[in-house]
Design an enzyme around this catalytic site. Structure first.
Site, PDB file in Angstrom:
ATOM      1  N   ALA A 186     -31.642 -19.015  50.461  1.00 53.29           N
ATOM      2  CA  ALA A 186     -31.242 -20.010  49.453  1.00 53.29           C
ATOM      3  C   ALA A 186     -31.698 -19.536  48.083  1.00 53.29           C
ATOM      4  O   ALA A 186     -32.837 -19.110  47.908  1.00 53.29           O
ATOM      5  CB  ALA A 186     -31.886 -21.362  49.778  1.00 53.29           C
ATOM      6  N   ASP A 229     -30.257 -26.287  53.525  1.00 53.36           N
ATOM      7  CA  ASP A 229     -29.318 -25.929  52.459  1.00 53.36           C
ATOM      8  C   ASP A 229     -29.001 -27.201  51.669  1.00 53.36           C
ATOM      9  O   ASP A 229     -28.855 -28.268  52.271  1.00 53.36           O
ATOM     10  CB  ASP A 229     -28.024 -25.344  53.072  1.00 53.36           C
ATOM     11  CG  ASP A 229     -27.217 -24.539  52.072  1.00 53.36           C
ATOM     12  OD1 ASP A 229     -26.836 -25.115  51.024  1.00 53.36           O
ATOM     13  OD2 ASP A 229     -26.971 -23.355  52.315  1.00 53.36           O
ATOM     14  N   ASN A 230     -28.910 -27.086  50.345  1.00 50.87           N
ATOM     15  CA  ASN A 230     -28.554 -28.272  49.551  1.00 50.87           C
ATOM     16  C   ASN A 230     -27.063 -28.319  49.243  1.00 50.87           C
ATOM     17  O   ASN A 230     -26.608 -29.182  48.497  1.00 50.87           O
ATOM     18  CB  ASN A 230     -29.381 -28.348  48.257  1.00 50.87           C
ATOM     19  CG  ASN A 230     -28.993 -27.272  47.258  1.00 50.87           C
ATOM     20  OD1 ASN A 230     -28.196 -26.381  47.573  1.00 50.87           O
ATOM     21  ND2 ASN A 230     -29.548 -27.339  46.056  1.00 50.87           N
ATOM     22  N   LEU A 231     -26.313 -27.388  49.787  1.00 49.45           N
ATOM     23  CA  LEU A 231     -24.852 -27.314  49.630  1.00 49.45           C
ATOM     24  C   LEU A 231     -24.425 -27.202  48.162  1.00 49.45           C
ATOM     25  O   LEU A 231     -23.325 -27.631  47.803  1.00 49.45           O
ATOM     26  CB  LEU A 231     -24.153 -28.502  50.310  1.00 49.45           C
ATOM     27  CG  LEU A 231     -24.397 -28.641  51.812  1.00 49.45           C
ATOM     28  CD1 LEU A 231     -23.671 -29.869  52.360  1.00 49.45           C
ATOM     29  CD2 LEU A 231     -23.949 -27.394  52.576  1.00 49.45           C
ATOM     30  N   TYR A 256     -32.130 -13.790  36.441  1.00 46.99           N
ATOM     31  CA  TYR A 256     -31.953 -13.777  37.896  1.00 46.99           C
ATOM     32  C   TYR A 256     -32.742 -12.635  38.549  1.00 46.99           C
ATOM     33  O   TYR A 256     -33.457 -12.847  39.538  1.00 46.99           O
ATOM     34  CB  TYR A 256     -30.457 -13.654  38.222  1.00 46.99           C
ATOM     35  CG  TYR A 256     -30.153 -13.358  39.675  1.00 46.99           C
ATOM     36  CD1 TYR A 256     -30.209 -14.357  40.643  1.00 46.99           C
ATOM     37  CD2 TYR A 256     -29.808 -12.063  40.087  1.00 46.99           C
ATOM     38  CE1 TYR A 256     -29.935 -14.075  41.977  1.00 46.99           C
ATOM     39  CE2 TYR A 256     -29.527 -11.776  41.415  1.00 46.99           C
ATOM     40  CZ  TYR A 256     -29.592 -12.790  42.353  1.00 46.99           C
ATOM     41  OH  TYR A 256     -29.325 -12.500  43.671  1.00 46.99           O
ATOM     42  N   GLY A 302     -25.773  -9.146  30.113  1.00 45.04           N
ATOM     43  CA  GLY A 302     -26.662  -9.327  31.270  1.00 45.04           C
ATOM     44  C   GLY A 302     -26.142  -8.651  32.523  1.00 45.04           C
ATOM     45  O   GLY A 302     -26.588  -8.958  33.620  1.00 45.04           O
ATOM     46  N   THR A 315     -23.877 -24.361  46.473  1.00 45.18           N
ATOM     47  CA  THR A 315     -22.764 -23.400  46.498  1.00 45.18           C
ATOM     48  C   THR A 315     -22.286 -23.173  47.931  1.00 45.18           C
ATOM     49  O   THR A 315     -21.181 -22.673  48.139  1.00 45.18           O
ATOM     50  CB  THR A 315     -23.183 -22.029  45.895  1.00 45.18           C
ATOM     51  OG1 THR A 315     -24.342 -21.559  46.599  1.00 45.18           O
ATOM     52  CG2 THR A 315     -23.489 -22.133  44.424  1.00 45.18           C
ATOM     53  N   GLY A 316     -23.108 -23.527  48.901  1.00 43.70           N
ATOM     54  CA  GLY A 316     -22.717 -23.352  50.308  1.00 43.70           C
ATOM     55  C   GLY A 316     -21.747 -24.440  50.743  1.00 43.70           C
ATOM     56  O   GLY A 316     -21.574 -25.450  50.055  1.00 43.70           O
ATOM     57  N   GLN A 347     -30.562 -19.625  43.508  1.00 46.13           N
ATOM     58  CA  GLN A 347     -29.616 -19.699  42.403  1.00 46.13           C
ATOM     59  C   GLN A 347     -29.093 -18.267  42.307  1.00 46.13           C
ATOM     60  O   GLN A 347     -29.841 -17.347  41.974  1.00 46.13           O
ATOM     61  CB  GLN A 347     -30.364 -20.140  41.140  1.00 46.13           C
ATOM     62  CG  GLN A 347     -29.496 -20.466  39.943  1.00 46.13           C
ATOM     63  CD  GLN A 347     -28.619 -19.326  39.476  1.00 46.13           C
ATOM     64  OE1 GLN A 347     -27.384 -19.387  39.611  1.00 46.13           O
ATOM     65  NE2 GLN A 347     -29.202 -18.279  38.966  1.00 46.13           N
TER      66      GLN A 347
HETATM   67  P1  NAD Z   1     -24.446 -18.213  48.383  1.00 41.57           P
HETATM   68  O1  NAD Z   1     -24.389 -18.966  47.103  1.00 41.57           O
HETATM   69  O2  NAD Z   1     -23.220 -18.184  49.208  1.00 41.57           O
HETATM   70  O3  NAD Z   1     -25.649 -18.736  49.281  1.00 41.57           O
HETATM   71  C1  NAD Z   1     -26.779 -19.375  48.749  1.00 41.57           C
HETATM   72  C2  NAD Z   1     -27.007 -20.634  49.559  1.00 41.57           C
HETATM   73  O4  NAD Z   1     -28.205 -21.264  49.103  1.00 41.57           O
HETATM   74  C3  NAD Z   1     -25.882 -21.668  49.404  1.00 41.57           C
HETATM   75  O5  NAD Z   1     -25.512 -22.154  50.666  1.00 41.57           O
HETATM   76  C4  NAD Z   1     -26.500 -22.766  48.555  1.00 41.57           C
HETATM   77  O6  NAD Z   1     -25.937 -24.032  48.794  1.00 41.57           O
HETATM   78  C5  NAD Z   1     -27.953 -22.658  48.953  1.00 41.57           C
HETATM   79  N1  NAD Z   1     -28.873 -23.141  47.915  1.00 41.57           N
HETATM   80  C6  NAD Z   1     -28.864 -22.830  46.600  1.00 41.57           C
HETATM   81  N2  NAD Z   1     -29.867 -23.464  45.965  1.00 41.57           N
HETATM   82  C7  NAD Z   1     -30.529 -24.180  46.912  1.00 41.57           C
HETATM   83  C8  NAD Z   1     -31.646 -25.042  46.880  1.00 41.57           C
HETATM   84  N3  NAD Z   1     -32.291 -25.307  45.729  1.00 41.57           N
HETATM   85  N4  NAD Z   1     -32.053 -25.616  48.035  1.00 41.57           N
HETATM   86  C9  NAD Z   1     -31.402 -25.364  49.198  1.00 41.57           C
HETATM   87  N5  NAD Z   1     -30.329 -24.560  49.294  1.00 41.57           N
HETATM   88  C10 NAD Z   1     -29.900 -23.971  48.157  1.00 41.57           C
HETATM   89  O7  NAD Z   1     -24.915 -16.742  48.004  1.00 41.57           O
HETATM   90  P2  NAD Z   1     -25.079 -15.433  48.910  1.00 41.57           P
HETATM   91  O8  NAD Z   1     -24.293 -14.375  48.243  1.00 41.57           O
HETATM   92  O9  NAD Z   1     -24.850 -15.724  50.324  1.00 41.57           O
HETATM   93  O10 NAD Z   1     -26.621 -15.088  48.654  1.00 41.57           O
HETATM   94  C11 NAD Z   1     -27.614 -15.263  49.656  1.00 41.57           C
HETATM   95  C12 NAD Z   1     -28.889 -14.568  49.200  1.00 41.57           C
HETATM   96  O11 NAD Z   1     -28.667 -13.167  49.055  1.00 41.57           O
HETATM   97  C13 NAD Z   1     -29.427 -15.052  47.858  1.00 41.57           C
HETATM   98  O12 NAD Z   1     -30.837 -15.138  47.958  1.00 41.57           O
HETATM   99  C14 NAD Z   1     -29.046 -13.960  46.875  1.00 41.57           C
HETATM  100  O13 NAD Z   1     -29.942 -13.875  45.800  1.00 41.57           O
HETATM  101  C15 NAD Z   1     -29.128 -12.745  47.785  1.00 41.57           C
HETATM  102  N6  NAD Z   1     -28.288 -11.637  47.319  1.00 41.57           N
HETATM  103  C16 NAD Z   1     -26.928 -11.746  47.383  1.00 41.57           C
HETATM  104  C17 NAD Z   1     -26.153 -10.678  46.953  1.00 41.57           C
HETATM  105  C18 NAD Z   1     -24.655 -10.707  46.998  1.00 41.57           C
HETATM  106  O14 NAD Z   1     -24.052  -9.726  46.581  1.00 41.57           O
HETATM  107  N7  NAD Z   1     -24.003 -11.740  47.486  1.00 41.57           N
HETATM  108  C19 NAD Z   1     -26.776  -9.528  46.447  1.00 41.57           C
HETATM  109  C20 NAD Z   1     -28.165  -9.475  46.397  1.00 41.57           C
HETATM  110  C21 NAD Z   1     -28.916 -10.528  46.858  1.00 41.57           C
END
Ligand code: NAD
Length: 314
Positions: free
Chosen positions: A77, A35-37, A145, A271, A39-40, A79
């Protein structure tokens, strides 16, 4: 997969990823996180996991795979912001397409048993013509996206045909629950709950009639676990089949939190899909998955989390 395995979770410090990491550890798997943190958060991340602070687009991803030798990869992980993807489609594509490709290349070089990909059901089909919407619906995203998440699905399919990488794609509805941040696809629950608890007025964009399929995070984690041994080569909607409007979410949270004010109204955003719900019968058949946590219970757990998080900050 009956024996505990080494599993790699990308995005394991994020909202959904951190819940998945907790469950995998509770099942005695060895868990490695990339994870690159961006958004995490480190505070989400279970200290029992091995953590690599790394961007998935970087070449050193391959070294992590070689060192850790994962059996299963859960790729979360991404965007994740629909709005950001419209503002900066290059970055969106870089992380969601190129980053996924980087992982697939590393996976094929070191040999893995399965790649489980978190895709989107909410942002893939556009404004669907059928309701609830099945996986057969045309792919018509209304923001970069949705397209970048889908292009990554196509790469999975290609790598399966070229290199026999086994995979399952899970297309989530709008996931909500504890640890959710405001920025993601389904941020509305987190945004409203936090604002109400802090006595601020949440904004509703447009008429508030826009509706989504809200699915609780524990149910999404369960779908990932089932995909370890089932659903090979398939893409599955993971949703409840129910549509809940932004106005309904506002009202439910208002009554749970006992918030006395109305919303602030703001112009509709570009969008955004207007109304969608997902037909998950294919996941029920192939994975044995059904959603277990109803909206009322899910919102209660989410509010409780933000209430306690707020107390911890004070
Ligand atoms: P989130 O932002 O909490 O988690 C994404 C994680 O990926 C974060 O910890 C972030 O730091 C990490 N990250 C982002 N870019 C990175 C990179 N370049 N390298 C390494 N780490 C990276 O979001 P989430 O809601 O937990 O989403 C998780 C997955 O589920 C995503 O793939 C998202 O597309 C998918 N998703 C989520 C939802 C939703 O409603 N939350 C719906 C459909 C799909």
């Amino acid at each position: 997969m009956s024996e505990p395995n080494t599993v790699l979770v990308t995005g394991g410090a994020g909202f959904i990823g951190s819940h998945l990491v907790d469950r995998l550890l509770s099942l005695d798997h060895k868990v490695v996180v990339i994870d690159n943190l961006s958004t995490g958060k480190l505070k989400n991340l279970n200290p029992a996991a091995t953590f690599h602070h790394l961007d998935i687009t970087q070449p050193s991803v391959t070294e992590v795979f070689q060192r850790e030798q994962p059996d299963v990869v859960f790729h979360l992980a991404a965007q994740v912001s629909v709005t950001e993807s419209t503002k900066d489609p290059f970055h969106d594509s870089d992380v969601n397409v190129f980053g996924t490709l980087r992982l697939l290349e590393a996976a094929r070089r070191c040999g893995i048993e399965k790649f489980i990909y978190s895709s989107t059901g909410g942002a893939l089909y556009g404004d669907p013509e059928t309701d609830p919407c099945t996986e057969e619906h045309p792919i018509l995203p209304v923001a970069p996206y949705g397209l970048s998440k889908y292009v990554a699905e196509l790469y999975l399919d290609l790598y399966h045909r070229l290199y026999q990488i086994n995979f399952t794609t899970l297309r989530y509805g709008n996931v909500y629950g504890p640890r959710q941040e405001a920025h993601g696809e389904a941020g509305v629950v987190a945004i409203f709950a936090q604002a109400m608890l802090e006595g601020r007025q949440p904004q509703i964009y447009g008429d508030g009639d826009q509706a989504r399929d809200f699915v609780f995070v524990d149910d999404v984690v369960e779908a990932n676990l089932l995909a370890m041994t089932k659903g090979d080569g398939g893409a599955f909607n993971i949703g409840t089949g129910e549509k809940t409007s932004v106005n309904q979410i506002f009202e439910s949270l208002q009554s749970t939190i006992k918030y006395r004010w109305g919303p602030e109204l703001a112009p509709a955003r570009h969008g955004e899909v207007y109304k969608i719900s997902l037909d998950s019968s294919k996941a029920t058949e192939a994975l044995g998955w059904t959603p277990r946590v109803g909206m009322e219970e899910g919102l209660l757990q989410t509010v409780e989390f933000f209430r306690n998080a707020g107390k911890a900050v004070r």
